[in-house]
Design a protein around this motif. Sequence first.
Motif: not given
Length: 682
Positions: A388-390, A425-426, A431-434, A538-541
Amino acid sequence: MGDNKAATHPHTLNQFFLWRLVRRTRQVMRLLFFSLLISSLAFIILLLYLKARPLPSPEVYNISTLYDDEGNYLGQLDHNEPRDPVHLNEVPKALINATLAAEDKNFYSHHGFSLSGIARATLANIKAGHVVQGASTITQQLARNLYLTHDRTWTRKLKEAILTAQLELHFSKDEILEMYLNEIYYGHGAYGIGQAAKYYFNKKVQDLNLAECALLAGIPRGPYLYSPYHHLGRAIAREHHILDLMAKNRMITAEAAREAKKQTLTFAPRTHPKQMKAEYFRDYIVQTLVTRYGLDEATVRHGGLKIYTTLNAQMQQAAEQSVSRYTKKVDGLQSALISVDPHTGEIKAMVGGKDYSSSQFNRAFARRQPGSSFKPILYLSALENGFTPLTRIMSKPTAFLFHGQEYRPSNFRGHYANRPITLREAIARSDNIYAVSTLMKIGLQKEIDMARRLGIRATLKPTPSLALGSYAVTPFEMAEAYATIASGGIHHPLTGIKKVLDPFGRPLVQEESKPVRVASPAHAFVLTKLMESVFSPGGTGGRVHQIFSRAAAGKTGTTDWDGWLSGFTPDLETTVWVGYDHDKELPHDQAHLSQYIWADYMKQATRFQPAKIFPIPQGVTSVYVDLDTGYVATPECRHTRLEYFVKGTEPTEVCPVHRTKTGSSPEQPSLLKRVLDWLKSF
């Protein structure tokens, strides 16, 4: 009794049957003689009739024309350039022999039809189970090119046979071969060997060497497939095959063939007269009609066809301007842009590079690593498998065990949250780890299966790096995948053609889209809302929002060599790639140009479209959540967000940290607050 015995004597019976056999044989022979006589007379009469009957004037059709998505004239498919006729005595013997070896080695010994060629082609086709070899002689090809269309009907074949016979009756073999060499299509708008020699080698026909002759002779069988500009390896392989055929048929020596194979061919720089815009799209249309629909390239380019496309002229102009604006000052930097209607799969704009005159390679079909722009495919699969988004996963340096070995991905510039982060957030932080953790949790094959459902056809392997877009795909495929998400999970194969009419208005091609639902609208919508965060501060785009402020969702992707942005509004999906053609790394500041191109184009392309938000489908519910705890928010919670969930996956437990002072059940924020929060998200 005596007479009866005599009548039935074996010797007498044998004489009787022998007499009847002789009589029957004479009757059959007379019948065959008269049949042969009548057939011969009929054949002679037919030949005399065909000899006396003048050949029709060749059908000269206009150059094929293209039309945009509104039926407006877009431009000609090829430029009108007169033939450059040559006499047969000007043509090198090597070129004549190469042509005969490639197309019709028995040309000078048959009368227009090759029975051995028909038998050979029939056996080859039966063995393959489909048509792999033709049996047309040079005379048949000339008849078809001069007088007929290339449709595969029995009526056309009968007309071709009659016209072939007439050509053989009216002209000598040398005259037929000369007409053929001046008529046949050699690709890239070059009709006839005179134009072909000039176009490919910038030479006069009489100056061509053996290797050049063999290469040119191989092109008419498939002008696109054997074009040295499009498929050099395939063109050279065919050249070598023709040299071998020439040696086998004793037209040249084996030593001459070997020496010719060693020669390095030098091709002339391609010239491109001013034509219609959308050159890369035009080439894509030609290739599609030839490879997908089986039309002959000469007919496509010079058959007077009316090709109705999906291209939007205004969007195409905007795409070309945006690519040029942000790449022209960077030497060697290339870009591709493809924009589609997600509701139909129709291509509205296509740019394959910043300058068609210097490079005709269409980078919309170049295979490049998509990087993080591939992650939405992973996350759509994750949403289908319990995320889910959470859903929170720790963002910190992590080692993953795969087949007994450690795999250690890293985030860009070593930036980690060092705490559990949500799926939203990922995606926003890329986030690559996520991403790798998600892939390992749901199973590697699930992402591959999702990619296939969305339209990705590239080779993908079940390895941890798949989560990070390590396997090369094309911008065309990425546009198809993102358009499927934008359409609420309905996959439309991308197309640039609506219909094609022949010179008489008869339909040759009628495109009929066959949409297939590959994901639920609820899962596609939830992913879309998550991808909106990419364009938020704050987003990459986040740079996109400086130029383009409409409701949009997307994902950036950056590798050492590639910069990507794929994204969409409710009615338009666009994928942009930037990078260098050869092994040259892409500086990070240049990778960001994909975002500026995307935003600049989308601003222009949507200016005549009404502004929309993404419609909420059935099966979706929204809940205010506490961003710190992930529980249902109360009025006491300080950091809240309206989050969307597939029904049944939303949180139901009230935030235990920020319960209301009265202890009663919390009320969700008012409608006004919901609207204000929604507006803040843009």
